[in-house]
Design a protein around this motif. Structure first.
Motif, mmCIF file in Angstrom:
data_model
loop_
_atom_site.group_PDB
_atom_site.id
_atom_site.type_symbol
_atom_site.label_atom_id
_atom_site.label_comp_id
_atom_site.label_asym_id
_atom_site.label_seq_id
_atom_site.Cartn_x
_atom_site.Cartn_y
_atom_site.Cartn_z
ATOM 1 N N LYS A 385 0.861 -1.175 0.000
ATOM 2 C CA LYS A 385 0.000 0.000 0.000
ATOM 3 C C LYS A 385 0.898 1.225 0.000
ATOM 4 O O LYS A 385 1.511 1.565 1.017
ATOM 5 N N GLU A 386 0.973 1.884 -1.165
ATOM 6 C CA GLU A 386 1.817 3.059 -1.340
ATOM 7 C C GLU A 386 3.244 2.728 -0.901
ATOM 8 O O GLU A 386 3.826 1.770 -1.382
ATOM 9 N N VAL A 387 3.811 3.475 0.063
ATOM 10 C CA VAL A 387 5.192 3.215 0.493
ATOM 11 C C VAL A 387 5.284 1.947 1.320
ATOM 12 O O VAL A 387 6.272 1.219 1.258
ATOM 13 N N ARG A 388 4.250 1.660 2.082
ATOM 14 C CA ARG A 388 4.283 0.481 2.939
ATOM 15 C C ARG A 388 4.164 -0.798 2.123
ATOM 16 O O ARG A 388 3.455 -0.850 1.118
ATOM 17 N N GLY A 389 4.857 -1.834 2.566
ATOM 18 C CA GLY A 389 4.786 -3.099 1.862
ATOM 19 C C GLY A 389 5.392 -4.220 2.676
ATOM 20 O O GLY A 389 6.018 -4.002 3.723
ATOM 21 N N ALA A 390 5.215 -5.441 2.200
ATOM 22 C CA ALA A 390 5.780 -6.605 2.871
ATOM 23 C C ALA A 390 5.989 -7.704 1.848
ATOM 24 O O ALA A 390 5.279 -7.790 0.841
ATOM 25 N N ILE A 391 6.962 -8.533 2.124
ATOM 26 C CA ILE A 391 7.226 -9.712 1.310
ATOM 27 C C ILE A 391 7.516 -10.874 2.239
ATOM 28 O O ILE A 391 8.261 -10.728 3.213
ATOM 29 N N ARG A 392 6.903 -11.997 1.982
ATOM 30 C CA ARG A 392 7.246 -13.237 2.678
ATOM 31 C C ARG A 392 7.856 -14.187 1.662
ATOM 32 O O ARG A 392 7.188 -14.577 0.680
ATOM 33 N N HIS A 393 9.102 -14.591 1.881
ATOM 34 C CA HIS A 393 9.779 -15.572 1.040
ATOM 35 C C HIS A 393 10.139 -16.753 1.926
ATOM 36 O O HIS A 393 10.943 -16.620 2.856
ATOM 37 N N GLN A 394 9.522 -17.902 1.637
ATOM 38 C CA GLN A 394 9.609 -19.059 2.520
ATOM 39 C C GLN A 394 9.211 -18.612 3.933
ATOM 40 O O GLN A 394 8.081 -18.175 4.116
ATOM 41 N N ASP A 395 10.097 -18.692 4.906
ATOM 42 C CA ASP A 395 9.703 -18.303 6.264
ATOM 43 C C ASP A 395 10.246 -16.943 6.674
ATOM 44 O O ASP A 395 10.042 -16.515 7.821
ATOM 45 N N TRP A 396 10.909 -16.241 5.760
ATOM 46 C CA TRP A 396 11.416 -14.902 6.070
ATOM 47 C C TRP A 396 10.412 -13.848 5.604
ATOM 48 O O TRP A 396 9.865 -13.940 4.505
ATOM 49 N N LYS A 397 10.199 -12.852 6.431
ATOM 50 C CA LYS A 397 9.266 -11.786 6.089
ATOM 51 C C LYS A 397 9.898 -10.425 6.348
ATOM 52 O O LYS A 397 10.392 -10.149 7.451
ATOM 53 N N LEU A 398 9.888 -9.588 5.333
ATOM 54 C CA LEU A 398 10.396 -8.216 5.412
ATOM 55 C C LEU A 398 9.208 -7.263 5.351
ATOM 56 O O LEU A 398 8.326 -7.414 4.507
ATOM 57 N N ILE A 399 9.184 -6.280 6.250
ATOM 58 C CA ILE A 399 8.139 -5.257 6.245
ATOM 59 C C ILE A 399 8.788 -3.898 6.014
ATOM 60 O O ILE A 399 9.725 -3.517 6.727
ATOM 61 N N ARG A 400 8.289 -3.174 5.024
ATOM 62 C CA ARG A 400 8.806 -1.849 4.680
ATOM 63 C C ARG A 400 7.856 -0.776 5.193
ATOM 64 O O ARG A 400 6.650 -0.868 5.008
ATOM 65 N N TYR A 401 8.433 0.246 5.835
ATOM 66 C CA TYR A 401 7.656 1.326 6.442
ATOM 67 C C TYR A 401 8.043 2.673 5.847
ATOM 68 O O TYR A 401 9.146 2.827 5.316
ATOM 69 N N PRO A 402 7.170 3.679 5.992
ATOM 70 C CA PRO A 402 7.524 5.024 5.534
ATOM 71 C C PRO A 402 8.269 5.847 6.581
ATOM 72 O O PRO A 402 8.884 6.859 6.242
ATOM 73 N N ASP A 403 8.231 5.425 7.849
ATOM 74 C CA ASP A 403 8.746 6.275 8.918
ATOM 75 C C ASP A 403 9.814 5.622 9.786
ATOM 76 O O ASP A 403 10.182 6.148 10.831
ATOM 77 N N ARG A 404 10.342 4.461 9.363
ATOM 78 C CA ARG A 404 11.339 3.737 10.164
ATOM 79 C C ARG A 404 12.014 2.693 9.294
ATOM 80 O O ARG A 404 11.517 2.365 8.200
ATOM 81 N N PRO A 405 13.135 2.151 9.750
ATOM 82 C CA PRO A 405 13.819 1.110 8.969
ATOM 83 C C PRO A 405 12.958 -0.142 8.814
ATOM 84 O O PRO A 405 12.057 -0.397 9.619
ATOM 85 N N ALA A 406 13.260 -0.894 7.794
ATOM 86 C CA ALA A 406 12.541 -2.141 7.550
ATOM 87 C C ALA A 406 12.790 -3.130 8.680
ATOM 88 O O ALA A 406 13.819 -3.081 9.367
ATOM 89 N N GLU A 407 11.828 -4.049 8.848
ATOM 90 C CA GLU A 407 11.935 -5.085 9.874
ATOM 91 C C GLU A 407 11.953 -6.452 9.202
ATOM 92 O O GLU A 407 11.334 -6.654 8.150
ATOM 93 N N LEU A 408 12.650 -7.397 9.833
ATOM 94 C CA LEU A 408 12.807 -8.746 9.293
ATOM 95 C C LEU A 408 12.452 -9.761 10.377
ATOM 96 O O LEU A 408 12.923 -9.658 11.509
ATOM 97 N N TYR A 409 11.634 -10.747 10.002
ATOM 98 C CA TYR A 409 11.217 -11.767 10.960
ATOM 99 C C TYR A 409 11.320 -13.154 10.333
ATOM 100 O O TYR A 409 11.124 -13.327 9.132
ATOM 101 N N ASN A 410 11.616 -14.130 11.181
ATOM 102 C CA ASN A 410 11.555 -15.534 10.788
ATOM 103 C C ASN A 410 10.260 -16.096 11.353
ATOM 104 O O ASN A 410 10.157 -16.379 12.552
ATOM 105 N N LEU A 411 9.260 -16.255 10.501
ATOM 106 C CA LEU A 411 7.929 -16.624 10.970
ATOM 107 C C LEU A 411 7.855 -18.059 11.463
ATOM 108 O O LEU A 411 6.961 -18.399 12.253
ATOM 109 N N ALA A 412 8.769 -18.905 11.048
ATOM 110 C CA ALA A 412 8.772 -20.278 11.544
ATOM 111 C C ALA A 412 9.097 -20.332 13.024
ATOM 112 O O ALA A 412 8.668 -21.246 13.733
#
Length: 467
Positions: A385-412
């Motif tokens: 949605k506009e600047v905000r976004g997310a991608i999940r590749h296998q069990d890794w998930k990256l979240i992109r924000y407009p007001d802070r650095p991206a975050e990375l999580y291992n969902l498994a």
């Protein structure tokens, strides 16, 4: 990625019989009826089959015991309209300019305004494909794909429509004591024919669905039962409120609204049983996005986040699929799937070849749930949605924000998204950023936008309800 089976029997070793039964049905019997039930703004944890001890959902709990329960089911958008556009087209809605913004939007790149914004007419919907396969098609409830006449459900492949064109409305009829000035809020039978239900709306939608099933029991049918429950306004039937004496405030009202939702689903299931149609019907129940905890007191635990953001609580939803002949009882599917997958799955069950539709992003789930294909249905999933976004590749998930650095999580290891690993795995962050950007630049520009204030509100909601 953990090396775990993607299908887990709850109690008995029924997988072999399940595989044989499903494929015997698909290739040896008549076209199945399709019942697709979509709730609205429900919390991930607010059903008995999802672990709730506060809410009462006996009919859906029973369906869960007869279903494949998907523990990692995702929508393609964290808000109502775009999520539904993805379901109906089987595509990431951003590909045709339907960004994660509801209609009508605020600013339009195409010059359209207000009610003229809607699901583009050059997109062919699952209802149209199923109609070509000989199905009688019906939509009961919320549309939210454009208010103008040219977007009307009966012009998009639905033979029958009973509901309202907008995105939310009262659960009671409009009168001098309950007014609305928006035409799209009015209940409608077919094209026009405005009227008001004389009962609680959730029950009325079930009543209309049951009548349609009775009328079309001799031919294959596709029902899209698109509840507005449990979306705001927070309005429950007084009799349902009495069933939750220990709850208070919004939480009490939401429990009562959810009970009505469950009762309505039960009426549909009972009609299928009464007519002897259950063994020749696929039933899917899911929700259009995560629960908005601030507005309706929904719970998304153990997931963090809410509707309108890309934490798991905004995009992961309850999901049940009961296949014909009930060969799937008490089965759990663990790999990530998407509501984009409903289109090709339904089309395949109807006798079509989904592989001939070249631009679908969803996949036919049948080979995966039967075990014929043991890989993941999706290696990668996207949200934007506009600047905000997310991608999940296998069990890794990256979240992109407009007001802070991206975050990375291992969902498994961290489905609640508590442990941000971005600083310890910068190489994965870089790789996912590049992969997301390659997908992003392939998309159409958004056809309309919302005021930036809504983005600010979304970030504030995220911070308040992230864990």
């Amino acid at each position: 990625m953990k090396n775990t089976l993607n299908i887990i029997p709850y109690k008995f070793p029924i997988l072999t019989a399940f595989i044989f039964g499903v494929f015997s049905f698909v290739y040896g019997q008549n076209q199945p009826n399709i019942i697709f039930i979509l709730s609205d703004d429900a919390g991930y944890a607010d059903f008995g089959f999802q672990g709730s001890r506060e809410f009462k959902t006996p009919n859906l709990d029973k369906l869960a015991s007869q279903s494949i329960r998907f523990t990692q089911a995702y929508v393609s958008a964290a808000v109502c309209g775009p999520s539904r556009a993805g379901i109906l087209t089987g595509k990431y809605q951003q590909r045709f300019g339907y960004e994660e913004n509801n209609v009508p939007g605020y600013m339009s790149a195409s010059g359209t305004t207000g009610d003229e914004m809607g699901l583009p007419l050059d997109q062919k919907l699952i209802s149209e494909y199923l109609k070509e396969q000989g199905y009688k098609t019906a939509l009961f409830g919320k549309w939210h794909m454009g208010n103008a006449d040219r977007f009307h459900p009966t012009k998009r492949g639905f033979d029958t429509f009973y509901g309202f064109r907008g995105g939310a409305r009262s659960y009671y009829e409009f009168n001098e004591n309950n007014k609305s000035s928006r035409k799209e809020d009015r209940m409608e039978r077919g094209f026009g024919g405005f009227e008001e239900s004389k009962q609680y709306l959730t029950d009325a939608l079930a009543h209309e669905t049951v009548q349609f099933i009775e009328a079309h029991k001799a031919q294959p049918f596709f029902v899209y039962l698109s509840f507005n429950a449990v979306h705001t306004p927070i309005e429950a039937h007084p009799d349902d409120l009495k069933k939750f004496p220990k709850l208070k405030g919004k939480r009490k009202t939401l429990a009562a609204m959810t009970l009505a939702l469950d009762r309505a689903c039960g009426k549909v299931f009972d009609k299928l049983d009464e007519l002897g149609l259950r063994d020749n019907t696929i039933i899917v129940f899911t929700n259009d996005n995560g629960g908005p905890s601030d507005t309706n007191a929904s719970l998304n635990k153990p997931l963090g986040g809410t509707k309108a953001n890309h934490l798991e609580g905004g995009i992961r939803v309850p999901f049940l699929m009961a296949l014909p002949n009930q060969q799937q009882k008490h089965t759990t599917y663990k790999y990530p799937i998407s509501t984009l997958d409903l289109f090709p799955t339904f089309y395949n069950l109807a006798g079509g070849n989904e592989k001939q539709i070249l631009d679908l992003d969803g996949v036919n789930l049948l080979p995966f749930v039967t075990g014929e294909n043991k890989s993941r249905p999706h290696e990668t999933l996207y949200w934007k949605k506009e600047v905000r976004g997310a991608i999940r590749h296998q069990d890794w998930k990256l979240i992109r924000y407009p007001d802070r650095p991206a975050e990375l999580y291992n969902l498994a290891e961290d489905e609640s998204e508590v442990n941000n690993l971005a600083t310890t795995h910068p190489d994965i962050v870089n790789d996912l950023y590049k992969q997301f950007f390659e997908w992003e630049v392939s998309l159409e520009r958004p056809r309309w936008m919302l005021k930036h204030q809504y983005e600010k509100d979304a970030i504030e909601r995220l911070d308040k309800y992230r864990n």
